[in-house]
Design a protein around this motif. Structure first.
Motif, PDB file in Angstrom:
ATOM      1  N   ASN A 255       0.825  -1.219   0.000  1.00  0.00           N
ATOM      2  CA  ASN A 255       0.000   0.000   0.000  1.00  0.00           C
ATOM      3  C   ASN A 255       0.855   1.263   0.000  1.00  0.00           C
ATOM      4  OD1 ASN A 255       0.405  -1.174   2.822  1.00  0.00           O
ATOM      5  ND2 ASN A 255      -0.150   0.951   3.318  1.00  0.00           N
TER       6      ASN A 255
ATOM      7  N   LYS B 240      -7.143  -0.995   4.284  1.00  0.00           N
ATOM      8  CA  LYS B 240      -8.099   0.101   4.098  1.00  0.00           C
ATOM      9  C   LYS B 240      -7.825   1.218   5.107  1.00  0.00           C
ATOM     10  CE  LYS B 240     -11.969  -2.753   2.435  1.00  0.00           C
ATOM     11  NZ  LYS B 240     -13.321  -3.243   2.785  1.00  0.00           N
ATOM     12  N   ASP B 241      -7.573   0.834   6.350  1.00  0.00           N
ATOM     13  CA  ASP B 241      -7.296   1.824   7.387  1.00  0.00           C
ATOM     14  C   ASP B 241      -6.036   2.622   7.066  1.00  0.00           C
ATOM     15  OD1 ASP B 241      -9.522   1.023   8.788  1.00  0.00           O
ATOM     16  OD2 ASP B 241      -8.408  -0.250  10.196  1.00  0.00           O
TER      17      ASP B 241
ATOM     18  N   ASN C 172      -7.247   2.323  -1.401  1.00  0.00           N
ATOM     19  CA  ASN C 172      -8.564   2.318  -2.030  1.00  0.00           C
ATOM     20  C   ASN C 172      -8.852   0.918  -2.552  1.00  0.00           C
ATOM     21  OD1 ASN C 172     -10.971   3.129  -3.349  1.00  0.00           O
ATOM     22  ND2 ASN C 172      -9.823   3.366  -5.263  1.00  0.00           N
ATOM     23  N   VAL C 173      -9.876   0.266  -2.023  1.00  0.00           N
ATOM     24  CA  VAL C 173     -10.176  -1.116  -2.383  1.00  0.00           C
ATOM     25  C   VAL C 173     -11.500  -1.188  -3.135  1.00  0.00           C
ATOM     26  CG1 VAL C 173     -10.586  -3.453  -1.543  1.00  0.00           C
ATOM     27  CG2 VAL C 173      -8.904  -1.995  -0.399  1.00  0.00           C
TER      28      VAL C 173
ATOM     29  N   GLU D  41     -14.151  -3.507  -4.106  1.00  0.00           N
ATOM     30  CA  GLU D  41     -14.549  -4.835  -3.633  1.00  0.00           C
ATOM     31  C   GLU D  41     -15.401  -5.593  -4.637  1.00  0.00           C
ATOM     32  OE1 GLU D  41     -15.521  -5.431   0.444  1.00  0.00           O
ATOM     33  OE2 GLU D  41     -14.892  -3.414   1.012  1.00  0.00           O
TER      34      GLU D  41
END
Length: 328
Positions: free
Chosen positions: A223, A286-287, A291-292, A294
Motif C-alpha cells: 500500500n 483500508k485503514d 482504495n479497495v 470490492e
C-alpha cells in the motif's frame, strides 16, 4: 486387569516401542528450505510449522534451516538448485513450477476456481497428486500443496473496475505464459519479472502494478507504493512444498514419510492461517488509506479472458476437462 485391557496396553507399548525404534534408526539430517518472501508472510509461517513438525516427529533427528527473502535465489533459481542438489527444498509458487512441468499451469487459468474449497478438492485429490508425481520427471519431488491464494490486482494509477481501466498499465506478472497472456487480453502491458525485482520496480515507478493475494499486499506493505486494489480474485495460486530428487533419494524411507506428512500438515496449517488472516489484513490496508474496489465487474473480466482458454485449454492434456468435471 482384564484380558482386553491387557491386550490394548500391550499393543500401545508395542506401538510406542516401534515408534521409538523407528525414530532411533533415523540418521541425523539437515534440510535447507528456501523461499522468496519475508518472515511476515504465510510462506514463512508454513516453513516454520514444517520445521517444528519434522523435529518433533523425528525426535530431533531432522533439522530444518530456513532461508527466507530469496537469500538463495529467486524461485526459478531455487528449483534449478534442487534439481542439481545445491538446494534441498523450498516452498515455491505454482507459476514458476509450471515452467518445469507445463501441465502444472492448468491451475493458473483465470477464474477456474470459485472458492478455496473448490480448489482444495481438486488439489488434494487424484488430479493434484498426478501433477505432483509428474515433477519426478524433472528431478523434483512434489510433496504437498500449500497456497499463495486468490490473486488480486493492485496499482498506483487508478481504481480498476473493468478491463478497460487496465488499458496501457504496466503490470508485473510471474514468469509464466498463462499469466502473461491473461493480462495482455485484459489490456495491460504484462511485464514478467522475479518478485525481488518487482519490489524495486514498484518503488521506482517503472511498473504501475502487480497481482497477488491480500496476504502478500499486506506483508510487503505494498500500500506504500500501490494506492489501489481490486478484488478480482482472478486466479487461485497454489504453492508447493517441493524437494530436489537428489536430496529425496538420500533420505531413508522413515525420513521420507516424516517429511511428506509434515509437508501436508504444514500446508493445511498455512491454508487455515490465510483464511483467518485475510479479513483482518484487508481491513488494515483500508485503514492505511488503500482504495479497495470490492466488486469489480467480474463478468467483463471473465469475457475478456476467453481467448486464454482457447489458446491453452488443449495444452494441458486431459487435466482441464478433468478439473471442470470435478467442479460440477
Amino acid at each position: 486387569m482384564t484380558y482386553l485391557v491387557k491386550t490394548v496396553a500391550l499393543a500401545a507399548l508395542t506401538l510406542a516401542g516401534s515408534t521409538l525404534s523407528a525414530n532411533a534408526e533415523i540418521e541425523p539430517v539437515t534440510l535447507r528450505l528456501a523461499h522468496v518472501v519475508n518472515e511476515q508472510d504465510a510462506y514463512h509461517a508454513a516453513s516454520v510449522k514444517f520445521q517444528e513438525l519434522v523435529a518433533e516427529r523425528s525426535d530431533g533427528a531432522i533439522t530444518v534451516e530456513i532461508f527466507p527473502n530469496a537469500t538463495l535465489g529467486d524461485e526459478r533459481t531455487l528449483l534449478e538448485g534442487m534439481q542439481i542438489g545445491t538446494v534441498d527444498m523450498g516452498l515455491i509458487t505454482n507459476g514458476p513450477v509450471s515452467n518445469f512441468v507445463e501441465e502444472m499451469a492448468v491451475f493458473e487459468l483465470p477464474f477456474l476456481f470459485s472458492s478455496p474449497e473448490a480448489a482444495y478438492g481438486v488439489l488434494d485429490g487424484d488430479i493434484g497428486q498426478d501433477l505432483l508425481d509428474q515433477l519426478s520427471e524433472v528431478n523434483l519431488k512434489g510433496l504437498a500443496y500449500a497456497e499463495r491464494g486468490f490473486r488480486n490486482l493492485t496499482n498506483s494509477k487508478r481504481a480498476v473496475e473493468t478491463p478497460a481501466d487496465l488499458d496501457g498499465m504496466r503490470i508485473r506478472v510471474m514468469e509464466n505464459p498463462v499469466y502473461i497472456d491473461t493480462f495482455r487480453e485484459l489490456g495491460a502491458d504484462a511485464i514478467p519479472m522475479a518478485w525481488t525485482e518487482a519490489l524495486t520496480a514498484m518503488q521506482q515507478g517503472t511498473i504501475d502494478g502487480q497481482e497477488n493475494p491480500v496476504n502478500v499486499v499486506y506483508s510487503f506493505k505494498l500500500n506504500e507504493t500501490q494506492t489501489n486494489m481490486s478484488l478480482t480474485r482472478h486466479t487461485y495460486a497454489p504453492a508447493i512444498f517441493v524437494m530436489g530428487m537428489p536430496k529425496w533419494n538420500q533420505l531413508s524411507e522413515e525420513t521420507q514419510e516424516i517429511v511428506l506428512q509434515a509437508s501436508r500438515d504444514a500446508a493445511q496449517y498455512e491454508r487455515e492461517l490465510n483464511a483467518k488472516a485475510e479479513g483482518e489484513q484487508l481491513a488494515a490496508l483500508k485503514d492505511a488509506g488503500m482504495n479497495v474496489v470490492e466488486t469489480p465487474d467480474l463478468s467483463a473480466f471473465t469475457d475478456a479472458i476467453a481467448p486464454v482458454y482457447e489458446k491453452y485449454g488443449a495444452k494441458f492434456g486431459d487435466y482441464l476437462p478433468r478439473i471442470q468435471e470435478a467442479l460440477k
